[in-house]
Design a protein around this motif. Structure first.
Motif, PDB file in Angstrom:
ATOM      1  N   GLU A  78     -66.698   9.582  47.973  1.00 19.14           N
ATOM      2  CA  GLU A  78     -66.101  10.072  49.326  1.00 19.14           C
ATOM      3  C   GLU A  78     -64.617   9.579  48.981  1.00 19.14           C
ATOM      4  OE1 GLU A  78     -69.184  11.867  49.954  1.00 19.14           O
ATOM      5  OE2 GLU A  78     -67.682  11.685  51.820  1.00 19.14           O
ATOM      6  N   THR A  79     -64.609   8.334  48.746  1.00 22.81           N
ATOM      7  CA  THR A  79     -63.244   7.598  48.479  1.00 22.81           C
ATOM      8  C   THR A  79     -62.287   8.422  47.542  1.00 22.81           C
ATOM      9  OG1 THR A  79     -64.091   5.593  49.022  1.00 22.81           O
ATOM     10  CG2 THR A  79     -61.963   5.407  48.274  1.00 22.81           C
ATOM     11  N   LEU A  80     -62.671   8.794  46.498  1.00 19.71           N
ATOM     12  CA  LEU A  80     -62.338   9.516  45.435  1.00 19.71           C
ATOM     13  C   LEU A  80     -61.621  11.003  46.071  1.00 19.71           C
ATOM     14  CD1 LEU A  80     -63.967   8.926  42.366  1.00 19.71           C
ATOM     15  CD2 LEU A  80     -61.765   7.924  42.711  1.00 19.71           C
ATOM     16  N   LEU A  81     -62.630  11.583  46.593  1.00 20.17           N
ATOM     17  CA  LEU A  81     -62.282  12.844  47.365  1.00 20.17           C
ATOM     18  C   LEU A  81     -61.318  12.717  48.355  1.00 20.17           C
ATOM     19  CD1 LEU A  81     -65.675  14.645  47.974  1.00 20.17           C
ATOM     20  CD2 LEU A  81     -63.934  15.626  46.834  1.00 20.17           C
ATOM     21  N   LYS A  82     -61.300  11.918  49.257  1.00 22.41           N
ATOM     22  CA  LYS A  82     -60.400  11.729  50.277  1.00 22.41           C
ATOM     23  C   LYS A  82     -59.061  11.182  49.785  1.00 22.41           C
ATOM     24  CE  LYS A  82     -63.752  10.187  54.139  1.00 22.41           C
ATOM     25  NZ  LYS A  82     -64.047   9.115  54.726  1.00 22.41           N
ATOM     26  N   THR A  83     -59.169  10.299  49.018  1.00 24.05           N
ATOM     27  CA  THR A  83     -57.737  10.092  48.368  1.00 24.05           C
ATOM     28  C   THR A  83     -57.210  10.914  47.556  1.00 24.05           C
ATOM     29  OG1 THR A  83     -58.774   8.706  46.617  1.00 24.05           O
ATOM     30  CG2 THR A  83     -57.983   7.353  48.682  1.00 24.05           C
ATOM     31  N   GLY A  84     -57.781  12.255  46.944  1.00 24.02           N
ATOM     32  CA  GLY A  84     -57.278  12.926  46.164  1.00 24.02           C
ATOM     33  C   GLY A  84     -57.251  12.253  44.706  1.00 24.02           C
ATOM     34  N   LEU A 131     -59.065  11.621  61.720  1.00 24.15           N
ATOM     35  CA  LEU A 131     -58.329  12.240  62.902  1.00 24.15           C
ATOM     36  C   LEU A 131     -57.064  11.284  63.332  1.00 24.15           C
ATOM     37  CD1 LEU A 131     -61.206  13.331  65.173  1.00 24.15           C
ATOM     38  CD2 LEU A 131     -59.662  14.782  64.189  1.00 24.15           C
ATOM     39  N   GLY A 132     -57.084  10.104  62.804  1.00 23.80           N
ATOM     40  CA  GLY A 132     -55.937   9.128  62.998  1.00 23.80           C
ATOM     41  C   GLY A 132     -56.176   8.339  64.066  1.00 23.80           C
ATOM     42  N   ILE A 133     -57.427   8.413  64.628  1.00 22.68           N
ATOM     43  CA  ILE A 133     -57.603   7.529  65.814  1.00 22.68           C
ATOM     44  C   ILE A 133     -58.189   5.975  65.369  1.00 22.68           C
ATOM     45  CG2 ILE A 133     -59.500   7.174  67.677  1.00 22.68           C
ATOM     46  CD1 ILE A 133     -59.903  10.210  67.540  1.00 22.68           C
ATOM     47  N   PRO A 134     -57.221   5.062  65.800  1.00 25.32           N
ATOM     48  CA  PRO A 134     -57.660   3.729  65.387  1.00 25.32           C
ATOM     49  C   PRO A 134     -59.146   3.246  65.985  1.00 25.32           C
ATOM     50  CG  PRO A 134     -55.457   3.848  66.732  1.00 25.32           C
ATOM     51  CD  PRO A 134     -56.149   4.958  66.783  1.00 25.32           C
ATOM     52  N   GLY A 135     -60.039   3.542  65.241  1.00 21.42           N
ATOM     53  CA  GLY A 135     -61.092   3.176  65.375  1.00 21.42           C
ATOM     54  C   GLY A 135     -62.066   2.312  64.603  1.00 21.42           C
ATOM     55  N   ASN A 136     -62.583   1.188  65.060  1.00 20.94           N
ATOM     56  CA  ASN A 136     -63.128   0.242  64.122  1.00 20.94           C
ATOM     57  C   ASN A 136     -64.554   0.145  64.247  1.00 20.94           C
ATOM     58  OD1 ASN A 136     -60.541  -0.380  62.994  1.00 20.94           O
ATOM     59  ND2 ASN A 136     -60.319  -1.121  64.907  1.00 20.94           N
ATOM     60  N   ALA A 205     -69.782 -17.274  62.425  1.00 20.75           N
ATOM     61  CA  ALA A 205     -69.612 -15.821  62.058  1.00 20.75           C
ATOM     62  C   ALA A 205     -68.600 -15.385  61.076  1.00 20.75           C
ATOM     63  CB  ALA A 205     -69.773 -14.872  63.274  1.00 20.75           C
ATOM     64  N   VAL A 206     -68.916 -15.038  60.018  1.00 24.94           N
ATOM     65  CA  VAL A 206     -67.595 -14.613  58.941  1.00 24.94           C
ATOM     66  C   VAL A 206     -67.602 -13.119  58.496  1.00 24.94           C
ATOM     67  CG1 VAL A 206     -66.778 -15.075  56.614  1.00 24.94           C
ATOM     68  CG2 VAL A 206     -68.150 -16.820  57.765  1.00 24.94           C
ATOM     69  N   PRO A 207     -66.212 -12.593  59.060  1.00 23.40           N
ATOM     70  CA  PRO A 207     -66.273 -11.259  58.713  1.00 23.40           C
ATOM     71  C   PRO A 207     -66.095 -10.932  57.538  1.00 23.40           C
ATOM     72  CG  PRO A 207     -64.201 -12.169  59.779  1.00 23.40           C
ATOM     73  CD  PRO A 207     -65.250 -13.382  59.405  1.00 23.40           C
ATOM     74  N   TYR A 208     -66.882  -9.614  57.079  1.00 19.19           N
ATOM     75  CA  TYR A 208     -66.530  -9.066  55.845  1.00 19.19           C
ATOM     76  C   TYR A 208     -66.048  -7.562  56.396  1.00 19.19           C
ATOM     77  CZ  TYR A 208     -69.199 -12.404  53.532  1.00 19.19           C
ATOM     78  OH  TYR A 208     -69.663 -13.596  52.963  1.00 19.19           O
ATOM     79  N   ASP A 209     -64.720  -7.180  55.850  1.00 16.64           N
ATOM     80  CA  ASP A 209     -64.029  -5.995  56.222  1.00 16.64           C
ATOM     81  C   ASP A 209     -64.050  -4.976  55.037  1.00 16.64           C
ATOM     82  OD1 ASP A 209     -63.422  -7.217  58.592  1.00 16.64           O
ATOM     83  OD2 ASP A 209     -61.305  -7.342  58.252  1.00 16.64           O
ATOM     84  N   MET A 210     -64.245  -3.785  55.537  1.00 13.67           N
ATOM     85  CA  MET A 210     -64.410  -2.671  54.515  1.00 13.67           C
ATOM     86  C   MET A 210     -63.447  -1.606  55.060  1.00 13.67           C
ATOM     87  SD  MET A 210     -68.075  -1.772  52.929  1.00 13.67           S
ATOM     88  CE  MET A 210     -69.318  -1.958  54.228  1.00 13.67           C
ATOM     89  N   PRO A 211     -62.730  -1.045  53.994  1.00 19.33           N
ATOM     90  CA  PRO A 211     -61.737   0.369  54.664  1.00 19.33           C
ATOM     91  C   PRO A 211     -62.627   1.360  55.023  1.00 19.33           C
ATOM     92  CG  PRO A 211     -61.585  -0.100  52.401  1.00 19.33           C
ATOM     93  CD  PRO A 211     -62.794  -1.150  52.700  1.00 19.33           C
ATOM     94  N   ILE A 212     -62.175   2.007  56.054  1.00 12.56           N
ATOM     95  CA  ILE A 212     -62.686   3.119  56.441  1.00 12.56           C
ATOM     96  C   ILE A 212     -61.655   4.298  56.220  1.00 12.56           C
ATOM     97  CG2 ILE A 212     -64.129   4.804  57.963  1.00 12.56           C
ATOM     98  CD1 ILE A 212     -64.468   2.334  59.471  1.00 12.56           C
ATOM     99  N   ILE A 213     -61.759   5.247  54.968  1.00 10.82           N
ATOM    100  CA  ILE A 213     -60.587   5.917  54.717  1.00 10.82           C
ATOM    101  C   ILE A 213     -60.448   7.321  55.428  1.00 10.82           C
ATOM    102  CG2 ILE A 213     -59.230   6.715  52.888  1.00 10.82           C
ATOM    103  CD1 ILE A 213     -60.691   4.661  51.066  1.00 10.82           C
ATOM    104  N   GLY A 214     -59.225   7.819  56.054  1.00 10.93           N
ATOM    105  CA  GLY A 214     -59.134   9.115  56.366  1.00 10.93           C
ATOM    106  C   GLY A 214     -58.748  10.065  55.471  1.00 10.93           C
ATOM    107  N   ASN A 215     -58.692  11.311  55.481  1.00  5.88           N
ATOM    108  CA  ASN A 215     -58.372  12.130  54.319  1.00  5.88           C
ATOM    109  C   ASN A 215     -56.697  12.371  54.258  1.00  5.88           C
ATOM    110  OD1 ASN A 215     -58.626  13.608  56.489  1.00  5.88           O
ATOM    111  ND2 ASN A 215     -59.862  15.335  55.734  1.00  5.88           N
ATOM    112  N   ASP A 216     -56.193  12.732  53.141  1.00  5.70           N
ATOM    113  CA  ASP A 216     -54.679  13.064  53.166  1.00  5.70           C
ATOM    114  C   ASP A 216     -54.106  11.639  53.389  1.00  5.70           C
ATOM    115  OD1 ASP A 216     -55.583  15.402  52.965  1.00  5.70           O
ATOM    116  OD2 ASP A 216     -54.893  16.067  54.855  1.00  5.70           O
ATOM    117  N   ASP A 217     -54.712  10.352  52.854  1.00  8.38           N
ATOM    118  CA  ASP A 217     -54.131   9.221  53.405  1.00  8.38           C
ATOM    119  C   ASP A 217     -53.753   8.953  54.681  1.00  8.38           C
ATOM    120  OD1 ASP A 217     -54.168   8.869  50.598  1.00  8.38           O
ATOM    121  OD2 ASP A 217     -52.368   9.572  49.945  1.00  8.38           O
TER     122      ASP A 217
END
Ligand code: PLP
Length: 799
Positions: A78-84, A131-136, A205-217
């Motif tokens: 998915e990451t490779l597709l979305k980042t082109g 969609l470019g919505i800041p949603g975590n 509680a320790v947070p582990y963050d993962m990126p959620i990538i939109g398409n077209d960067d």
């Protein structure tokens, strides 16, 4: 993202050296995967930082989606597709002598969810980013995900899913963002009537963050998963005995150790309640810290923060935010309530009484004394306000605490500004049946948001052959705007296109059959109809009905040796909760049936049946593009929406369905001729339920076919099933068939036969198939998320 291939090669080799102190030609595919993912994560990290800065600098409103489950699936492709980057990285790997396919296969799937609810959360996160919505996302980093399912003598056996054994290369541990969560202790009021919480236990509680990538960067959002850890300050290190330390560490880690293997009952009770509060409290505290950095008035909180509660599991968000506002921000009750209500929104996922979460009050009182005080006060205020306008029965149905239980769904409706159901029928049932008294009080809060699915994963990534054909036919715009798929309607009578559609499906079927042969030694004939039911095993989903019908066909073939029928492969996949006795018996039944049918030479390949072990997102991605018939056969009123039904439709399968959940909306999109509907409808089911006039024994006694099939569960017809058929037999006759399997049996049988017959006219079938794909655009989660953003979260933007 444009990459310089030579530079990327160097970076990857360097990462491998750092990770393993080895050169690239000596590492395994699994090791390459780890280093490749880290290299890519590094490449996107600049954009990730920029996105966070932009949101903060522009004071943009952020959405936080709280969910106990995020079933995100594998991430590399998915990451490779979305980042082109897909083509370039494929080339780089080729130069090193590796095949991308092998590396993709070595990724362990993070199974941090049970089924539809967790998968929905993942699709929604994907859509927000695209969609470019800041949603975590905010959830739990379980050490062990959904169990691995294996079969032993036809029985399900659960194996631990140690998904973190080789580490998760996408995540970043952020110890400096840790939060303290407090459990237990007592609360007393001081002289100024301020609560003092004492004697509690502290968990970090320790947070582990993962990126959620939109398409077209476009956007990179964050999925933040919390882990319970023992963290000692330097001053504490000398004061704790080593032997005790280890025990304490294990005790603490227990909180985020396992995902509860059931999303419909409150198993594991106290530990599950601990999990719920743990991630809710950590999440809200960190949100409040970020908000305070903006230096705005606290009354601005709901203008900058939307908190969404995915089912009631995170409903403690409500009293936790009130606690923070009262005890830490020193607001008055009225203002704390107002801010909380304006911030919170809630999605209901079930109307089944047994699945509506309620907690024994004493659990909350002991584990979370301050939170319980707040809940009591909220309940008191609610009763004060509405006791004169409601009848005693209405008050009983709506209040937050009753009969020693805290009812999380009532809390969520009363204390949020929006409650949504997940399909039209489901929302309608919420308003008119299950929550009718709350709807009477707050009619404006209830709304429908039919579920949706991410098109990036569920067609572009999993079905490249169909995606390319669509590109060729109507151009690529549909990839940005799925409603464009409707242009395919113009080709529904174009015989060249229909042939191509068939060819694509056949290629997918052959690929699937090859994979099944290689992986499980299954012999699936690609010329047979692929008739598929993949989902959690649950009585209401009625895999039992499907299996009884296959048993009926088996009898028919034995009785009529020359019976001619279109060959069918019945494919099942799904896990049963480890404590769900009856669902496990259905698994045993299907495996026994498979053994007998697949090895009986008299069947002559007319029917075959396979239950694929360990159904998960990666398997779904292989099965769905190859499917001809999608089984969506839940008892009407029981399936809130379903999402696999949409995935199958999009990939051109024809749905065999009851009028339940989103099946009804699929029917509205494709028209009656392009879906096969059978069975009781909502009104008939509700009528049986309220008049208690259903009699399964009558049906059994008066119907030869049904009697024959049901008797075969217990008369030794299937020796492999042994005594395990007794419970299933009893479910029909002793328990009066709670899910109306016998009532729907004949209409199901006929609908299934009709569909198989229609498959003979391939032109017509392909036309139905293209109509299904063409009209699936509305079920894109991008469309759903746009509605959430505008109508619930109040997030503006040009999406
Ligand atoms: N489980 C997995 C692994 C899935 O991929 C999906 C949907 O794709 C589901 C469960 C939900 O299926 P359903 O909507 O049929 O319950």
């Amino acid at each position: 993202m444009q990459i310089d291939k030579e530079q990327f090669k160097k970076d990857l080799a360097e990462q491998i050296q750092k990770d393993y102190s080895q050169s690239i030609d000596t590492v395994s595919t699994g090791e390459i995967y780890q280093s490749l993912a880290k290299t890519i994560r590094y490449y996107i990290s600049g954009d990730w930082i920029k996105c966070k800065d932009k949101v903060r600098d522009n004071l943009e409103k952020q959405v936080y989606y709280f969910s106990m489950e995020f079933m995100i699936g594998r991430l590399l492709k998915e990451t490779l597709l979305k980042t082109g980057m897909l083509e370039d990285v494929t080339d780089v790997l080729k130069d090193f002598g590796f095949k991308l396919e092998d590396i993709l296969e070595s990724e362990r799937e993070p199974g941090l969810g049970n089924g539809g609810l967790g998968r929905l959360a993942a699709c929604f996160m994907d859509s927000c980013a695209c969609l470019g919505i800041p949603g975590n996302g905010n959830g739990i980093r379980y050490n062990y995900g959904m169990f691995e399912q294996r079969f032993s003598d036809g029985n399900q056996v659960e194996w631990p899913d140690d998904w973190l054994r080789n580490k998760n290369p996408w995540e970043i541990r952020k110890e400096n963002r840790k939060e303290v969560v407090k459990f237990g202790g007592t609360v007393r009021m001081d002289a100024n009537l301020k609560p003092i919480h004492e004697g509690y236990e502290i968990i970090h509680a320790v947070p582990y963050d993962m990126p959620i990538i939109g398409n077209d960067d476009k956007t990179i959002n964050t999925l933040r998963l919390w882990s319970a850890e023992l963290i000692l300050e330097d001053s504490e290190l000398n004061s704790v005995e080593y032997s005790k330390l280890e025990a304490k560490k294990i005790e603490i880690q227990k909180i985020t150790n396992v995902l509860y293997p059931d999303d419909s009952t409150d198993e594991g009770k106290l530990l599950r309640l601990k999990q719920e509060y743990f991630f809710v409290s950590a999440g809200l505290q960190s949100i409040m810290k970020d908000f305070k950095k903006l230096k705005l008035s606290i009354s601005e909180f709901p203008n900058k923060v939307a908190v969404h509660i995915n089912d009631t599991h995170p409903a403690l968000c409500i009293p936790e935010l009130i606690r923070i506002l009262l005890d830490e921000e020193h607001l008055e009750w009225e203002e704390a309530i107002e801010i909380t209500r304006a911030t919170m929104s809630y999605t209901n996922h079930t109307i089944m009484q047994e699945a509506l979460e309620k907690w024994p009050a004493h659990f909350l009182k002991n584990l979370l004394p301050r939170i319980y005080m707040i809940l009591e006060e909220l309940d008191r205020r609610f009763n004060d306000k509405y006791s004169s306008s409601l009848t005693e029965e209405q008050l009983r149905n709506t209040s937050i605490i009753r009969d020693g239980y805290v009812r999380m769904a009532n809390l969520s409706v009363i204390m949020s500004h929006s409650t949504n159901g997940v399909a039209k029928l489901h929302t309608d049932l919420l308003k008119t049946e299950v929550m009718k008294d709350l709807n009477f009080l707050f009619p404006d809060r209830f709304n429908n948001k039919t579920n949706g699915i991410s098109y990036r994963r569920w067609i572009e990534s999993c079905n490249p052959t169909l995606s390319s054909l669509i590109d060729e036919t109507i151009g690529k715009e549909w990839r940005k705007n799925p409603l464009e798929l409707a242009k395919l309607n113009d080709y529904k009578d174009d015989s060249t296109m229909l042939d191509k559609i068939e060819r694509v499906k056949n290629i997918n079927k052959e690929n699937f059959s090859d994979y099944m042969k290689q992986r499980y030694d299954f012999d699936i004939d690609p010329k047979s109809i692929y008739d598929v039911q993949i989902k959690r095993f649950h009585e209401y989903k009625r895999q039992f009905l499907n299996a009884l019908h296959i048993l009926y066909l088996y009898h028919k073939i034995l009785r009529e040796p020359d019976y001619k029928m279109q060959p069918v492969t019945f494919i099942f996949g799904g896990k049963a909760a480890s404590s769900y006795y009856r669902a496990k018996k259905v698994i045993k039944f299907i495996n026994s049936l498979a053994y007998h049918i697949n090895t009986d030479p008299r069947v002559k390949g007319r029917i075959k049946i396979y239950l694929i072990p360990n159904y998960n997102v990666s398997l779904a991605e292989r099965i769905i593009p190859a499917t001809n018939i999608s089984e969506q056969i839940s008892t009407a009123t029981k399936e809130a929406s379903g999402t696999s039904n949409m995935k199958f439709m999009l990939n051109g399968a024809i749905t065999l369905a009851t009028l339940d959940g989103a099946n009804i909306e699929i029917k509205d999109q494709v028209g009656d001729d392009n879906i096969m509907i059978f069975g009781l409808n909502k009104e008939e089911v509700l009528d049986y339920q309220s008049n208690h006039n259903y009699n399964a024994s009558d049906i059994y006694q008066n119907d030869q076919d049904i009697k024959m099939v049901v008797d075969s569960l217990v008369n030794g017809f299937l020796p492999k099933l042994g005594y395990d058929g007794i419970d299933l037999y009893d479910s029909l006759l002793k328990e009066n068939d709670r899910y109306y399997v016998l009532k729907d049996f004949h209409s199901y049988k006929e609908a299934s036969a009709k569909l198989r017959c229609m498959y003979k006219d391939r032109k017509k079938w392909n036309k139905m198939s293209i109509i299904n794909t063409a009209n699936a655009g509305i079920f894109s989660s991008d469309e759903t998320i746009k509605r959430y953003a505008k109508e619930i979260w109040n997030v503006n933007g040009d999406f």
